[in-house]
Design a protein around this motif. Structure first.
Motif, PDB file in Angstrom:
ATOM      1  N   LEU A 145       0.848  -1.153  -0.070  1.00 34.96           N
ATOM      2  CA  LEU A 145      -0.069  -0.055  -0.096  1.00 34.96           C
ATOM      3  C   LEU A 145       1.092   1.245   0.055  1.00 34.96           C
ATOM      4  CD1 LEU A 145      -2.849   1.219   0.106  1.00 34.96           C
ATOM      5  CD2 LEU A 145      -2.408   1.262   2.965  1.00 34.96           C
ATOM      6  N   TYR A 196      -5.115   0.193   5.238  1.00 39.00           N
ATOM      7  CA  TYR A 196      -4.109   0.322   6.162  1.00 39.00           C
ATOM      8  C   TYR A 196      -3.893  -1.024   6.961  1.00 39.00           C
ATOM      9  CZ  TYR A 196      -3.054   5.304   5.663  1.00 39.00           C
ATOM     10  OH  TYR A 196      -2.654   6.640   5.032  1.00 39.00           O
ATOM     11  N   TYR A 213       3.151  -1.231   4.017  1.00 37.71           N
ATOM     12  CA  TYR A 213       2.827   0.021   3.740  1.00 37.71           C
ATOM     13  C   TYR A 213       4.310   0.836   3.150  1.00 37.71           C
ATOM     14  CZ  TYR A 213       1.810   5.349   4.311  1.00 37.71           C
ATOM     15  OH  TYR A 213       1.742   6.466   4.083  1.00 37.71           O
ATOM     16  N   HIS A 219       5.928   4.404   2.466  1.00 35.86           N
ATOM     17  CA  HIS A 219       5.692   5.753   2.815  1.00 35.86           C
ATOM     18  C   HIS A 219       6.974   6.593   2.422  1.00 35.86           C
ATOM     19  CE1 HIS A 219       4.354   9.036   5.505  1.00 35.86           C
ATOM     20  NE2 HIS A 219       5.371   9.374   5.836  1.00 35.86           N
ATOM     21  N   ALA A 243      -0.391   4.096   9.657  1.00 41.99           N
ATOM     22  CA  ALA A 243      -0.155   2.975   9.411  1.00 41.99           C
ATOM     23  C   ALA A 243       0.538   2.078  10.656  1.00 41.99           C
ATOM     24  CB  ALA A 243       0.986   2.887   8.247  1.00 41.99           C
ATOM     25  N   THR A 268       1.009  -2.139  10.664  1.00 35.43           N
ATOM     26  CA  THR A 268       1.634  -2.742   9.338  1.00 35.43           C
ATOM     27  C   THR A 268       3.102  -2.356   9.105  1.00 35.43           C
ATOM     28  OG1 THR A 268      -0.668  -2.306   8.377  1.00 35.43           O
ATOM     29  CG2 THR A 268       1.159  -2.184   6.867  1.00 35.43           C
ATOM     30  N   THR A 312       6.185  -1.220   7.672  1.00 36.91           N
ATOM     31  CA  THR A 312       6.370   0.092   6.989  1.00 36.91           C
ATOM     32  C   THR A 312       7.828   0.158   6.337  1.00 36.91           C
ATOM     33  OG1 THR A 312       4.643   0.960   8.053  1.00 36.91           O
ATOM     34  CG2 THR A 312       6.283   2.369   7.184  1.00 36.91           C
TER      35      THR A 312
END
Length: 396
Positions: A200, A267, A273, A275, A289, A294, A296
């Motif tokens: 994501l 999320y 995730y 970023h 997140a 999740t 990251t």
């Protein structure tokens, strides 16, 4: 001295209900809690086409005023009208979001309304601003230091910047992280997704958010799970075309998702995730997140390391993204472990604590008990470069 909870005005955001961006989320989460603590709260809002203009939301009084629909003038024009309205409808303390609104601070000071400016990130570093725009933002930072009764920074890195550039103290108050550990996966079926079966990205399409780097790296990887990209930008058609041109058929470009329940589901059930934000301080999307637990992968800047610590993974190039996402698919159990570590870090970002600190600041503003930034808002001169001989002596 005030004998009541001071009336607080929140100025400079798009307003509430929160639909867009970190400032709006902050206004809603802080404002509702200030109301619960006994503060009258007024939030200045920009009208949203096709939606009703509420006069109240979660106990907050809403005032809707127009704005010029122009990238460089939208925020400043709306804030100017908001400040004009405040002159006839006084507040005991004003929280002004975004240092870009600093030219209106002298008006508030002339009206003897104490004001704290939430300075946001390093907006002048965004590539969407020309040389003129960058100079404006740099000057606005200086004005915020000169005319604010207090400055608010949401990350240590931002506080360090204002100390280094202006010798100006700040109130460090981060955002809160929502707790999203128990979000059901039902709504993923609308998008043909499964829990733990996608990566994501959620970001406004701007170069400083590195959506293109995330997409390029993913496409270069051997990942089998899709990359879901949520986001758009009203003034970034060229950058949007670049992101679209990099995508392959594994990339799902959803555009803006304004359904918060669906967004929270995305999320909470992503394998990773990604970023890419790099200039905005502590980012609410990043906190969402980690609040979801999740794993990251974040762009490697101090703001993101401050939030994620050793539980995060970091990137600067598409190759980094490809390597990390490939490793994540090979080790989903490791991703879940990192996600649990991040969920524990999220406990340090609590909206109740954030709002309590804003309440304390509002009381100190109303009672004139804040330590104003020092000096005249001038940047410190850059240190003189040392002669090579002198530098060699110091190093020896």
């Amino acid at each position: 001295m005030t004998s009541h909870r001071p009336h607080v005005a929140l100025v400079g955001t798009r307003g509430v209900p929160a639909r867009y961006g970190g400032f709006e989320t902050a206004a809603e989460e802080i404002g509702r809690r200030l109301v619960a603590a006994g503060h009258p709260v007024t939030v200045y809002c920009r009208p949203v086409a096709g939606e009703p203009r509420l006069t109240e939301h979660l106990g907050m009084r809403l005032v809707h005023l127009p704005a010029l629909r122009h990238r460089a003038l939208e925020t400043l024009s709306h804030t100017g009208l908001s400040v004009g309205h405040l002159l006839g409808h006084r507040a005991d303390a004003v929280i002004l979001f975004n240092a870009a609104n600093a030219p209106w601070l002298p008006v508030l000071r002339a009206a003897r309304m104490p004001v704290a400016t939430h300075v946001d990130g390093l907006e002048w570093k965004r590539s969407k601003w020309s040389g003129t725009g960058r100079r404006y933002y740099r000057n606005a930072e200086a004005l915020a230091v000169r005319w604010s009764d207090a400055l608010i920074a949401d990350a240590q890195g931002i506080a360090d910047y204002y100390q280094r550039e202006f010798a100006a103290p700040t109130e460090i108050i981060a955002y809160g992280a929502p707790r999203l550990g128990d979000v059901p996966a039902d709504r993923l079926t609308e998008l043909g997704l499964t829990s733990g079966g996608y990566h994501l990205v959620v970001a406004r399409f701007e170069p400083e958010n590195h959506v293109d780097v995330a997409v390029e790296g993913y496409v270069a990887s051997g990942c089998r799970e899709p990359l879901v990209v949520v986001g758009s930008a009203p003034y970034a058609a060229e950058y949007t075309r670049r992101v679209e041109s990099l995508a392959d058929d594994r990339v799902r470009l959803l555009g803006g998702v304004w359904d918060q329940e669906l967004l929270d589901t995305l999320y909470a059930h992503a394998l990773t995730y990604v970023h890419g934000h790099s200039v905005g301080g502590t980012n609410p999307s990043l906190l969402r997140a980690i609040g979801a637990g999740t794993a990251t992968l974040a762009f490697d800047v101090s703001f993101n390391r401050e939030v994620l610590g050793d539980a995060g993974r970091y990137f600067t190039t598409p190759a980094d993204v490809a390597r990390e996402l490939t490793a994540a698919e090979r080790d989903p159990d490791g991703c879940r472990d990192r996600g649990r570590d991040l969920a524990r870090r999220a406990l340090d970002y609590d909206w109740d604590d954030v709002a309590a600190r804003y309440s304390d600041l509002a009381v100190r503003l109303a009672e004139r008990r804040v330590r104003r930034p020092r000096g005249l808002g001038r940047r410190r001169p850059a240190p003189e470069p040392q002669p090579l001989a002198a530098a060699a002596v110091e190093a020896s």
